[in-house]
Scaffold this motif. Structure first.
Motif, PDB file in Angstrom:
ATOM      1  N   UNK A  34       0.806  -1.220   0.000  1.00 46.86           N
ATOM      2  CA  UNK A  34       0.000   0.000   0.000  1.00 46.86           C
ATOM      3  C   UNK A  34       0.838   1.267   0.000  1.00 46.86           C
ATOM      4  N   UNK A  35       2.145   1.148  -0.058  1.00 40.52           N
ATOM      5  CA  UNK A  35       3.025   2.312  -0.064  1.00 40.52           C
ATOM      6  C   UNK A  35       2.817   3.086  -1.364  1.00 40.52           C
ATOM      7  N   UNK A  36       2.308   4.320  -1.266  1.00 36.63           N
ATOM      8  CA  UNK A  36       2.040   5.089  -2.484  1.00 36.63           C
ATOM      9  C   UNK A  36       3.285   5.284  -3.345  1.00 36.63           C
ATOM     10  N   UNK A  37       4.457   5.358  -2.715  1.00 37.50           N
ATOM     11  CA  UNK A  37       5.690   5.538  -3.465  1.00 37.50           C
ATOM     12  C   UNK A  37       6.168   4.296  -4.189  1.00 37.50           C
ATOM     13  N   UNK A  38       5.568   3.157  -3.890  1.00 32.23           N
ATOM     14  CA  UNK A  38       6.001   1.901  -4.514  1.00 32.23           C
ATOM     15  C   UNK A  38       5.005   1.367  -5.536  1.00 32.23           C
ATOM     16  N   UNK A  39       3.928   2.093  -5.776  1.00 33.70           N
ATOM     17  CA  UNK A  39       2.900   1.599  -6.697  1.00 33.70           C
ATOM     18  C   UNK A  39       3.478   1.287  -8.076  1.00 33.70           C
ATOM     19  N   UNK A  40       4.301   2.185  -8.618  1.00 31.27           N
ATOM     20  CA  UNK A  40       4.892   1.934  -9.931  1.00 31.27           C
ATOM     21  C   UNK A  40       5.749   0.676  -9.926  1.00 31.27           C
ATOM     22  N   UNK A  41       6.491   0.470  -8.835  1.00 30.07           N
ATOM     23  CA  UNK A  41       7.326  -0.731  -8.709  1.00 30.07           C
ATOM     24  C   UNK A  41       6.468  -1.993  -8.757  1.00 30.07           C
ATOM     25  N   UNK A  42       5.362  -2.017  -7.977  1.00 28.07           N
ATOM     26  CA  UNK A  42       4.495  -3.197  -7.969  1.00 28.07           C
ATOM     27  C   UNK A  42       3.857  -3.406  -9.334  1.00 28.07           C
ATOM     28  N   UNK A  43       3.404  -2.328  -9.959  1.00 30.02           N
ATOM     29  CA  UNK A  43       2.803  -2.455 -11.289  1.00 30.02           C
ATOM     30  C   UNK A  43       3.798  -3.043 -12.276  1.00 30.02           C
ATOM     31  N   UNK A  44       5.024  -2.548 -12.233  1.00 32.37           N
ATOM     32  CA  UNK A  44       6.059  -3.060 -13.142  1.00 32.37           C
ATOM     33  C   UNK A  44       6.369  -4.528 -12.851  1.00 32.37           C
ATOM     34  N   UNK A  45       6.554  -4.842 -11.566  1.00 40.17           N
ATOM     35  CA  UNK A  45       6.913  -6.205 -11.180  1.00 40.17           C
ATOM     36  C   UNK A  45       5.870  -7.232 -11.619  1.00 40.17           C
ATOM     37  N   UNK A  46       4.599  -6.855 -11.542  1.00 38.10           N
ATOM     38  CA  UNK A  46       3.537  -7.795 -11.891  1.00 38.10           C
ATOM     39  C   UNK A  46       2.971  -7.579 -13.282  1.00 38.10           C
ATOM     40  N   UNK A  47       3.559  -6.661 -14.051  1.00 39.40           N
ATOM     41  CA  UNK A  47       3.099  -6.427 -15.409  1.00 39.40           C
ATOM     42  C   UNK A  47       1.696  -5.849 -15.477  1.00 39.40           C
ATOM     43  N   UNK A  48       1.364  -4.981 -14.551  1.00 37.07           N
ATOM     44  CA  UNK A  48       0.029  -4.404 -14.473  1.00 37.07           C
ATOM     45  C   UNK A  48       0.061  -2.996 -15.062  1.00 37.07           C
ATOM     46  N   UNK A  49      -0.872  -2.688 -15.964  1.00 38.64           N
ATOM     47  CA  UNK A  49      -0.928  -1.320 -16.504  1.00 38.64           C
ATOM     48  C   UNK A  49      -1.161  -0.306 -15.392  1.00 38.64           C
ATOM     49  N   UNK A  50      -0.617   0.892 -15.562  1.00 40.64           N
ATOM     50  CA  UNK A  50      -0.730   1.922 -14.534  1.00 40.64           C
ATOM     51  C   UNK A  50      -2.168   2.286 -14.211  1.00 40.64           C
ATOM     52  N   UNK A  51      -3.067   2.165 -15.188  1.00 41.78           N
ATOM     53  CA  UNK A  51      -4.449   2.554 -14.959  1.00 41.78           C
ATOM     54  C   UNK A  51      -5.333   1.381 -14.526  1.00 41.78           C
ATOM     55  N   UNK A  52      -4.722   0.256 -14.172  1.00 39.21           N
ATOM     56  CA  UNK A  52      -5.501  -0.915 -13.740  1.00 39.21           C
ATOM     57  C   UNK A  52      -6.199  -0.630 -12.419  1.00 39.21           C
ATOM     58  N   UNK A  53      -7.480  -0.969 -12.325  1.00 40.94           N
ATOM     59  CA  UNK A  53      -8.169  -0.734 -11.052  1.00 40.94           C
ATOM     60  C   UNK A  53      -7.587  -1.595  -9.933  1.00 40.94           C
ATOM     61  N   UNK A  54      -7.375  -0.987  -8.797  1.00 42.63           N
ATOM     62  CA  UNK A  54      -6.852  -1.740  -7.662  1.00 42.63           C
ATOM     63  C   UNK A  54      -5.349  -1.895  -7.663  1.00 42.63           C
ATOM     64  N   UNK A  55      -4.710  -1.680  -8.774  1.00 45.44           N
ATOM     65  CA  UNK A  55      -3.261  -1.763  -8.858  1.00 45.44           C
ATOM     66  C   UNK A  55      -2.703  -3.137  -8.516  1.00 45.44           C
ATOM     67  N   UNK A  56      -1.408  -3.149  -8.286  1.00 41.60           N
ATOM     68  CA  UNK A  56      -0.700  -4.401  -8.035  1.00 41.60           C
ATOM     69  C   UNK A  56      -1.101  -5.071  -6.744  1.00 41.60           C
ATOM     70  N   UNK A  57      -1.549  -4.297  -5.781  1.00 39.85           N
ATOM     71  CA  UNK A  57      -1.891  -4.885  -4.492  1.00 39.85           C
ATOM     72  C   UNK A  57      -2.927  -5.983  -4.653  1.00 39.85           C
TER      73      UNK A  57
END
Length: 108
Positions: A34-57
């Protein structure tokens, strides 16, 4: 799903604890999802588009342990999520460091 939260500040040993819990393979894979500063990292790691609902979490929920545990780690930014799901649904571990001066020095 069972949820636990490692509530901490920097330099309290939370990463070490998270590594130990992950190694058991029965307590999920606790991390700062849930770290707002790590959202891009999680999205990249899991191959999730930046605009995906709910994000990598939400995608990472698939990595819960066989016992159904989801481990969260972090500071004040995890509070809104815990309040949203209902505080009674989660177990809490509060980490502090006894020597506050050493903690402060170790930040720099």
């Amino acid at each position: 799903m069972k949820i636990y939260a490692i509530c901490c500040t920097s330099r309290t040993g939370s990463s070490y604890l998270a590594d130990l819990l992950s190694a058991t393979r029965v307590m999920g894979l606790p991390a700062e999802y849930l770290n707002p500063g790590a959202r891009d990292q999680w999205n990249h790691e899991f191959g999730i588009p930046e605009d995906a609902p709910g994000g990598a979490f939400w995608m990472h929920l698939q990595k819960m342990s066989e016992d159904g545990w989801l481990g969260l780690k972090g500071g004040a930014y995890i509070r809104p999520f815990l309040e949203q799901i209902g505080p009674a649904r989660a177990k809490y571990l509060f980490l502090t460091r006894e020597d506050k001066l050493a903690q402060a020095i170790s930040l720099y």
